[in-house]
Write an enzyme that holds these catalytic residues in place. Structure first.
Site, PDB file in Angstrom:
ATOM      1  CD  GLU A 167      -2.486   9.122   7.117  1.00 49.58           C
ATOM      2  OE1 GLU A 167      -3.439   9.909   6.946  1.00 49.58           O
ATOM      3  OE2 GLU A 167      -2.275   8.128   6.376  1.00 49.58           O
ATOM      4  CG  ASP A 206      -8.720   7.124  -5.751  1.00 47.31           C
ATOM      5  OD1 ASP A 206      -9.525   7.884  -5.190  1.00 47.31           O
ATOM      6  OD2 ASP A 206      -7.796   6.538  -5.150  1.00 47.31           O
TER       7      ASP A 206
END
Ligand code: CA
Length: 705
Positions: free
Chosen positions: A89, A324
């Protein structure tokens, strides 16, 4: 320092040493990345010195050698294959011909940016058992540079300063309590000689905070907690005492959450740092804060003073978050003309699906509109700045299929902004989920603490329902006009969870995809001009730089990350291999990727003999303990072992591995403290049964052989 010491002559040495003590550019010492260079990074288009190139994190490059007229000729200049797998990432940084980036398990790599030759690598030796404390794979989003140093945050909570020339450790500090399940995956940011680092772990037992350390020594300078602690103890500062009035129950027992695991954006003009704050622990507010409340500063953007860490303002995107809906996503700064007035804004497309334009001087909400399918709220009330929730959005009366859901309308994949086109490029997606409250919440020290039914979000086994669901799951690159708050153009992609974006003055936008293509579009109209098959997913943020007059575009390529390891069949739709590599492109590149060797045929599973009751227990335990790494419904996308296709030896060692920890060195801890043999036998029965089920594969994407 090292650059100074290389110079001969006593007087020269002394002069340079004293000059190095002041953070000023040194003639002839190009490798020193001073504070002034970081602030003025826009004046160095050939380099990429900060996480988002410049402090405004627009990920826009003024380079034009590669442009919409010639990008069709773009070719692979080099590739550096890493001997690892799992998610990548990181946004590489590039300073004076050297690229610095990170890979799995917080490893750091220094690479010759023109040739792709590895200069050094550093492995912080993160203990394998830390892997299960990572909600979303053992990833890392990159380093920070300052002076002659490289800074990395590690999965086990250390912040480490390395010598940029040699990769040797200069200092290391533990930034999190080691006994807790905190992790670090985010990139540090250097601000005026301070290194800022956040952490993750709000699925487990974390209380979020950001810490500033002296970049020279590692000494702690300030810490800002994002949620209040136990109110019977003194609060760290007055704002936390105020924040505590928005909480109920005994939230601190679970940590509270609110981790700052990605966005930390510095504004040199206002000397503010904007923190993107995450979800609560557990997700479900009825468990976390049973009397309700906004639960500040969960799911908020908080501005703090860069020198002291003192609170300045906040804006909460999801008051009393129960889904979330993190606001950890990329925070980008810009000066926009809105209604004829010049405004200093920040922009964010958090998980909840609304695109926010906020006055960054005081936190005033200027506009917010949905950028993807949104059904949990009808709109943001501009008078109160709060979302207007739809009936049962909090699943209080039973299941609620929410768009977006925990994967987000946009996740960590960085956006980019083209000031000329006036567009923000968002790696957007529709990944709806069903929320349902867990019958009996028990705090877990080893699994995730969501407060949700562990199976409800799992893909149903009925192929007809799968077919229907597959039509709802979409990924696209969205060119968003932040002034008008509407999409200017959209490119639909084969599946969700696509890569970060890069915009350039060559009227280009680059984006990788989960199905392995790295693509260039025109920035103004979204016309597809070029693509390259990287053989594996390209999810990270691309960068561009120039060495010896030649412009390169580079990106980290690899599958894994939360989506690639957890999503089961949906992740497998990508049809890519779990490789890890860095790829770099130029107009005159001559490199080629090696052809992929065919995959071996998977071993045949043992006979399925277990009764339905055992399989049902196994399915429950699998989705409580195993699916986060081995894939939903026991379907792996090839990143971690597919438990349906193990060899006979592994089947024979099943209990020794799952409870006894026999594969500990490979990152598979033993669960003896949490599971009985009846549980592991049942899980075994479930995965064997799954191995005999037909594997549904809609024609979304042809799997690559
Ligand atoms: Ca989360």
């Amino acid at each position: 320092m090292r650059t100074c010491i290389f110079l001969s002559g006593f007087f020269t040495l002394c002069l340079l040493l004293s000059a190095c003590e002041r953070n000023e550019p040194q003639p002839g010492s190009a490798a020193i990345v001073t504070d002034a260079r970081l602030v003025n990074a826009d004046a160095e288009p050939h380099n990429w010195l900060n996480h988002g190139r410049t402090y405004n994190e627009q990920r826009f490059s003024p380079l034009t050698q590669i442009n919409d007229g010639n990008v069709a000729q773009l070719k692979l200049a080099w590739h550096l294959d890493l001997p690892t797998k799992r998610g990548l990432e990181a946004t590489p940084l590039m300073a004076d011909g050297r690229m610095y980036t990170t890979g799995t398990w917080s490893r750091v790599y220094a690479v010759d940016a023109a040739s792709g030759e590895m200069l050094w690598e550093y492995d912080p030796q993160v203990p394998p058992q830390k892997g299960i404390d990572a909600c979303c794979d053992v990833v890392n989003r990159g380093v920070a540079l300052w002076r002659d140093r490289v800074y990395v945050g590690t999965l086990d909570g250390r912040l480490i300063a390395l010598n940029a020339m040699s990769g040797t450790e200069v200092w290391s500090v533990q930034t999190t309590p080691s006994a807790r399940r905190y992790t670090i995956t985010g990139a540090p940011r250097v601000v005026n000689g301070k290194v800022l680092i956040g952490n993750g772990g709000a699925e487990f037992d974390a209380r979020g905070y950001v810490t500033a350390y002296d970049a020279a020594t590692g000494e702690q300078l300030w810490r800002f907690y994002t949620v209040p602690g136990d109110p019977s103890l003194p609060f760290e500062n007055p704002i936390l005492e105020q924040a505590a009035t928005t909480w109920t129950g005994e939230w601190w027992q679970y940590g509270g959450g609110g981790t700052v695991w990605d966005a930390i954006t510095y504004d040199p003009e206002l000397n503010l740092v904007y923190l993107g704050v995450g979800n609560g622990t557990p997700w479900n507010r009825r468990v976390r804060s049973p009397g309700g409340g906004d639960n500040l500063f969960l799911a908020s953007i908080v501005a703090v003073n860069a020198d002291t860490g003192a609170y300045v303002w906040h804006y909460q995107t999801a008051p009393g978050d129960t889904w979330d809906f993190t606001a950890t996503q990329h925070i980008m700064l810009a000066d926009l003309e809105l209604n004829g007035e010049a405004r200093k804004v920040l922009m964010q497309a958090p998980k909840n699906g609304f695109f926010y334009v906020i006055d960054r001087t005081d936190g005033e909400l200027l506009s917010a509109e949905p950028f993807v399918e949104v059904n949990w709220a009808t709109h943001i009330d501009m008078r109160t700045g709060r979302p207007v929730e739809t009936p049962n959005a909090r699943y209080q009366d039973g299941e609620f299929a929410s768009s977006p859901a925990a994967p987000g309308g946009h996740n960590w994949h960085p956006m980019a902004y083209h000031p000329g086109a006036g567009l923000v490029y968002i790696p957007a997606q529709d990944l709806p989920w069903v929320y349902k409250e867990v019958e009996q919440f028990e705090f877990s020290k080893v699994t995730t603490n969501t407060g949700l039914d562990p199976i409800i979000a799992s893909m149903p086994e009925d192929p007809a329902i799968q077919e229907e669901i597959s039509k709802l799951l979409k990924g696209y690159l969205l060119a968003w006009d932040p002034r008008e708050q509407k999409a200017r153009w959209t490119v639909e992609l084969p599946i969700a969870w696509n890569g970060g974006a890069l915009a350039t003055a060559g009227n280009l936008v680059f984006q990788g995809t989960s199905h392995g293509e790295f693509i260039a579009y025109t920035a103004d109209t979204g016309a597809r001009l070029w693509a390259h098959d990287a053989q594996t997913a390209v999810l990270a943020g691309p960068v561009t730089y120039q060495v010896d007059g030649k412009q390169y575009v580079a990106v980290m390529a690899g599958y894994g990350t939360a989506f690639g390891i957890e999503s089961g069949i949906v992740a497998k739709w990508a049809g890519v291999r779990a490789l890890n590599r860095i790829v770099a492109y130029t107009l005159d590149g001559t490199a080629e990727l090696p052809p992929l060797a065919p995959l071996p045929e998977p071993p045949l599973p043992p006979a399925h003999r277990a009764d339905a009751q055992t399989v049902a227990l196994g399915k429950l335990r699998y989705h409580q303990y195993c699916s986060r790494c081995h894939g939903d419904a026991s379907i792996s996308a090839g990143v971690l072992p597919d438990l349906r296709h193990l060899d006979a030896d592994t089947h024979a060692l099943w209990d020794a591995i799952v409870r006894g920890g026999a594969r500990f060195d490979q990152g598979m801890p033993g669960f003896a403290a949490h599971l009985e043999q009846t549980d592991t036998d049942a899980i075994h029965a479930y995965v064997i049964k799954r191995a005999h089920d037909p594997e549904y594969m809609p024609a979304k994407q042809e799997p690559r052989k």
